[in-house]
Design an enzyme around this catalytic site. Sequence first.
Site, PDB file in Angstrom:
ATOM      1  N   ASP A 341       0.826  -1.214   0.000  1.00 43.66           N
ATOM      2  CA  ASP A 341       0.000   0.000   0.000  1.00 43.66           C
ATOM      3  C   ASP A 341       0.859   1.263   0.000  1.00 43.66           C
ATOM      4  OD1 ASP A 341       0.803  -0.902   2.593  1.00 43.66           O
ATOM      5  OD2 ASP A 341      -0.415   0.694   3.470  1.00 43.66           O
ATOM      6  N   GLU A 342       0.246   2.313  -0.459  1.00 42.44           N
ATOM      7  CA  GLU A 342       0.778   3.677  -0.321  1.00 42.44           C
ATOM      8  C   GLU A 342       2.272   3.802  -0.642  1.00 42.44           C
ATOM      9  OE1 GLU A 342      -2.135   5.371   3.191  1.00 42.44           O
ATOM     10  OE2 GLU A 342      -0.487   4.100   3.821  1.00 42.44           O
ATOM     11  N   SER A 343       2.696   3.169  -1.728  1.00 41.07           N
ATOM     12  CA  SER A 343       4.115   3.295  -2.119  1.00 41.07           C
ATOM     13  C   SER A 343       4.263   4.546  -2.988  1.00 41.07           C
ATOM     14  CB  SER A 343       4.552   2.043  -2.874  1.00 41.07           C
ATOM     15  OG  SER A 343       4.673   0.978  -1.987  1.00 41.07           O
TER      16      SER A 343
END
Length: 537
Positions: A341-343
């Site tokens: 997530d959220e890279s």
Amino acid sequence: MMKTFCIRSLFFASLTLLLIACTEEKKERIVMPITDLSDESLIPKPLKTIPTNSAFALDQFTAIYTSKNATGFEEVGTFLASKIKDKINLTIPVNSQGANTVERVIYINQSDSTDLASTEAYQLYINQDSIIINSNTAEGAFRGIQTLRQLVPLKSNDTLAPQKIWPVPSGKIIDSPNFEYRGSMLDVARHFFSVDDVKKYIDLLSYYKINMLHLHLSDDQGWRIEIKSWPKLTEVGGSTEVGGESGGFYTQEDYKEIVRYAAERYMTIIPEIDMPGHTNAASVSYPFLNGNGKTPKLYEGMRVGFSTFDTRKDTVYAFIDDVVEEIAAITPGPYFHVGGDESHVTKKKDYIYFINKVEKIVQKHGKRMIGWDEVAIADIDATSISQWWASEENAQKAVDKGMQIIVSPAKKAYLDMEYDTLSKFGLHWAAYIPVDTAYNWTPEEYGVPMKNILGVEAPLWSETISNIDELEYLAFPRIIGYSELSWSIKENRDWENYKVRLADQAPFLDRMDVKYYQSNLIDWKKSDYSYKTITKD
Ligand code: TNX
């Protein structure tokens, strides 16, 4: 179905009669009160409940028996006996050990009946002198005894016989889960929680038939699992947490103990190592991992999306291989969660390259990959699983790939969202989630086809909570509703009916010393909980 039941009941009725005949002195028959099994506050609501308006007289002359040579059944019987002891201080022998006079039996029976729809399905037959639990597997029996635990009244009725009697309402319950995956996630990375805290959470979840606990073991602020080949991960990366306290980590022995404790409750532990983003703690420990171009330092704040692994270095994949290998070796469950997530600082093409490679590493170590919904943009297999938390577009991509999906929409299922503006802990970037909003939605119709849904999971992120009381404030009572959303079919779910059953959980939660949020949407039954069975004259 009726016919099989009749034959089976005849068999068990004769078993009961035989047992009664064997007792030295025959007691007078007790006239039991009129009850209504369908009116009991069971959570999650069983598939079918058929009341027969009498009761089983649970008392000191009751014994538990379990099928011989059926793996795990005796342990389930022993578990039930210990929980009855905890609840009403009544000692019940299991398979004759310590038995004196036996007048009534609770029989936990391994059955090959095809009426039992899945390994977790069970049937509970409560008669005046016997309780029979049928299931294919010990796992099903374990789910069944949770229902029975909820039916044992806290107070005895002392007017029925010279001895204390706890009347268990009679009837039949036919039950099996709507979804095979019923989970919660605990973030032990932003704040660390001890093995004992995790065990308490496991105990509470398993009472409500939740069968998956996903542990978020690494993030920017902390690395929480010992990796023997990379010791600095915990020495350095585990040394702090949000707010700057001293952090902590599980040794592999600690982790094995959590896995063992969960397995005893038929719960699977799902380890998560979040990557390529959320990796600051790993990169501080071993700076070669870092791909964001800055010198990493320990981080004690709450921001997300600033870290990434270097996705183009072979050494990074050699590191991941070691980490996955060590954790997979002590994880009996089929899943390994890779985060994803959220890279925000990983280029899209690097992210796709990374997830493709990591999926293969996870598979090489014998596990099925789970990732947050972003992973569906990579070229991954239909056997991998997407955990849908935010993006409908990503959920659709997963469906197009034929993947299964764990439904965890932040707006509905995030346990770290505040209840309302007065909440003591939590965040509200996705929504405020009061107890009714948490319950009043339909995972089956939320946007992905039923055939793609593996189940439902409620994640508990821990930026704002640092001890078990605060954990309980956010998780309870909402997690109890998520248990029903994932176990019970939608036709059996109804807020008005649920909120009364939820109110009746207060004595259990109090007894377990759970610091739940006492939402004023619920008319909580307090500890003066009185004996509930209706007696007609
Ligand atoms: C988003 S949900 C995150 C977490 C935060 C959480 C706080 C998800 C996959 N990522 O890193 O802890 O919001 O609510």
